[in-house]
Design a protein around this motif. Structure first.
Motif, PDB file in Angstrom:
ATOM      1  N   ALA A 118      -3.932  -3.528  -6.563  1.00  0.00           N
ATOM      2  CA  ALA A 118      -2.872  -2.577  -6.223  1.00  0.00           C
ATOM      3  C   ALA A 118      -1.787  -2.663  -7.286  1.00  0.00           C
ATOM      4  O   ALA A 118      -1.399  -3.766  -7.692  1.00  0.00           O
ATOM      5  CB  ALA A 118      -2.285  -2.886  -4.848  1.00  0.00           C
ATOM      6  N   VAL A 119      -1.348  -1.510  -7.754  1.00  0.00           N
ATOM      7  CA  VAL A 119      -0.342  -1.445  -8.811  1.00  0.00           C
ATOM      8  C   VAL A 119       0.817  -0.567  -8.341  1.00  0.00           C
ATOM      9  O   VAL A 119       0.641   0.325  -7.511  1.00  0.00           O
ATOM     10  CB  VAL A 119      -0.937  -0.889 -10.119  1.00  0.00           C
ATOM     11  N   THR A 120       2.007  -0.845  -8.882  1.00  0.00           N
ATOM     12  CA  THR A 120       3.161   0.002  -8.595  1.00  0.00           C
ATOM     13  C   THR A 120       3.560   0.725  -9.876  1.00  0.00           C
ATOM     14  O   THR A 120       3.350   0.222 -10.985  1.00  0.00           O
ATOM     15  CB  THR A 120       4.347  -0.823  -8.069  1.00  0.00           C
ATOM     16  N   THR A 121       4.125   1.897  -9.720  1.00  0.00           N
ATOM     17  CA  THR A 121       4.393   2.734 -10.879  1.00  0.00           C
ATOM     18  C   THR A 121       5.535   3.702 -10.597  1.00  0.00           C
ATOM     19  O   THR A 121       5.822   4.025  -9.444  1.00  0.00           O
ATOM     20  CB  THR A 121       3.125   3.535 -11.271  1.00  0.00           C
ATOM     21  N   ALA A 175       0.915   2.562  -5.819  1.00  0.00           N
ATOM     22  CA  ALA A 175       2.095   2.696  -4.959  1.00  0.00           C
ATOM     23  C   ALA A 175       3.291   3.160  -5.782  1.00  0.00           C
ATOM     24  O   ALA A 175       3.496   2.701  -6.911  1.00  0.00           O
ATOM     25  CB  ALA A 175       2.423   1.372  -4.278  1.00  0.00           C
ATOM     26  N   ALA A 176       4.068   4.073  -5.203  1.00  0.00           N
ATOM     27  CA  ALA A 176       5.255   4.588  -5.893  1.00  0.00           C
ATOM     28  C   ALA A 176       6.342   4.900  -4.884  1.00  0.00           C
ATOM     29  O   ALA A 176       6.060   5.357  -3.775  1.00  0.00           O
ATOM     30  CB  ALA A 176       4.908   5.847  -6.692  1.00  0.00           C
ATOM     31  N   VAL A 177       7.583   4.651  -5.277  1.00  0.00           N
ATOM     32  CA  VAL A 177       8.728   5.010  -4.452  1.00  0.00           C
ATOM     33  C   VAL A 177       8.920   6.520  -4.523  1.00  0.00           C
ATOM     34  O   VAL A 177       8.959   7.096  -5.618  1.00  0.00           O
ATOM     35  CB  VAL A 177       9.998   4.282  -4.937  1.00  0.00           C
ATOM     36  N   ILE A 183      11.872   4.267  -9.909  1.00  0.00           N
ATOM     37  CA  ILE A 183      12.013   2.820  -9.969  1.00  0.00           C
ATOM     38  C   ILE A 183      10.673   2.161  -9.632  1.00  0.00           C
ATOM     39  O   ILE A 183       9.840   2.726  -8.931  1.00  0.00           O
ATOM     40  CB  ILE A 183      13.106   2.286  -9.011  1.00  0.00           C
ATOM     41  N   ASN A 184      10.507   0.958 -10.168  1.00  0.00           N
ATOM     42  CA  ASN A 184       9.339   0.137  -9.874  1.00  0.00           C
ATOM     43  C   ASN A 184       9.853  -1.248  -9.494  1.00  0.00           C
ATOM     44  O   ASN A 184      10.320  -1.994 -10.354  1.00  0.00           O
ATOM     45  CB  ASN A 184       8.425   0.061 -11.097  1.00  0.00           C
TER      46      ASN A 184
END
Length: 338
Positions: free
Chosen positions: A155-158, A206-208, A213-214
């Motif tokens: 899982a990665v955030t971006t 996953a992204a806000v 922002i990350n």
């Protein structure tokens, strides 16, 4: 006149290994062997390898300061699929580096190639894994679930989810399985789940929502592996706590793939999910859906302090000034969010 479908590598690709850079070899050795229960190979200098099955390497830890995942290794089932991926990457002007014999040996693979991935996470592809010479010594009686669908997922955030999704679709023909909408500490987050074979997802993004922002320092938010028996998952949870490692989320069940799991904190700071019994996608009937919340029950945060919250806030604020490379040439354009 009917058009011929474009050649695809979907179903012929799986997550084969993960590369981590760390200086915390002693902690990682205890984490991998004593807490999670993996086979540990520490015979080589400045290298630590974990096994889940008969493959010589599923997790490669190399000495360095990053304290982060630095590469994902993707197995292509045949040389034709390998060549298709190489052709796609080079056709878009993205440089490809042939792995050295030493690189391939460390990863336990043949015919290794490397190219840039989103947010500094290198992508490596290979065709044939090497089989280990020694029997597997793991603390899970039922074994880990790997096989044709790979070792699990990351899982990665971006800050740029559409471009990141476009990248994995362009390179590996990844398909959207579903979405989850979640509110975490008052912030709305959307998670996209991408599959490259029958495993529900090999990459979660996953992204806000609507904020650039990350909040995660590391390139990967968590790595997932799967055990074949429920008792192995619960016993691993107990070993993590008894070994003194931090627990991010207690045992719970996800809404979309129905996997039971927990999330431990690795020595390098990202999380490690151990799961059991996720559903398998049937391509003939599957339709993407949107779920509210990541869990049906459980997955309660454990041990998070005010300092942890402040660090996360600081990471999010710092990300406003940090450029995020999504390898634009491969990220696609106009990707519909469905």
């Amino acid at each position: 006149m009917t058009s011929t479908p474009a050649p695809t590598v979907f179903g012929n690709v799986s997550l084969g290994y993960v590369v981590v850079e760390t200086e915390k070899f002693s902690d990682w050795r205890r984490f991998g062997r004593e807490a999670i229960g993996m086979h540990v190979d520490d015979a080589l200098s400045d290298v630590l390898r974990f096994r889940l099955d008969d493959h010589a390497c599923r997790f490669l830890l190399q000495r360095g300061p990053a304290e982060d995942t630095i590469a994902l290794g993707w197995q292509l089932d045949d040389h034709g699929s390998f060549e298709k991926v190489l052709a796609r990457v080079t056709a878009h002007g993205v440089p490809v580096t042939e792995g050295t014999a030493e690189d391939a040996e460390l990863r336990g693979v043949e015919r290794l190639a490397r190219f840039a991935g989103p947010n500094g996470l290198n992508q490596e592809i290979f065709t044939r894994p090497r089989i280990a010479d020694t029997p597997l010594r793991a603390a899970v009686r039922g074994g880990f679930v790997t096989g044709a669908a790979g070792i699990g997922h990351v899982a990665v955030t971006t800050k740029r989810p559409q471009q990141m999704r476009g990248y994995y679709a362009s390179v590996f023909d990844a398909r959207l399985s579903d979405h989850i909408d979640e509110t975490i500490s008052g912030v709305k987050v959307k998670i996209r789940f991408l599959r490259v074979n029958e495993r529900h997802h090999s990459v979660a993004i996953a992204a806000v929502n609507r904020l650039p922002i990350n909040p995660i320092r590391t390139r990967v938010q968590h790595v997932n592996i799967q055990v074949a028996e429920l008792d192995d998952m619960t016993e691993s949870y107990q070993r993590v706590k008894q070994s003194g490692f931090g627990m991010a989320l207690g045992i719970g069940q996800h809404t979309n793939d129905r996997e039971l799991s927990f999330y431990a904190k690795t020595p390098s700071g990202f999380e490690w999910e151990v799961g059991w019994n996720p559903l398998v996608v049937d391509e003939a009937t599957w339709e993407p859906a949107t779920y509210q919340g990541i869990s049906i029950w459980g997955h309660t945060p454990e041990g998070q302090t005010v300092i942890d919250k402040l660090r996360q806030f600081g990471a999010g604020a710092a990300s406003l000034l940090r450029r995020e490379d999504v390898v634009g040439a491969l990220s696609g354009t106009g990707m519909p969010d469905r």
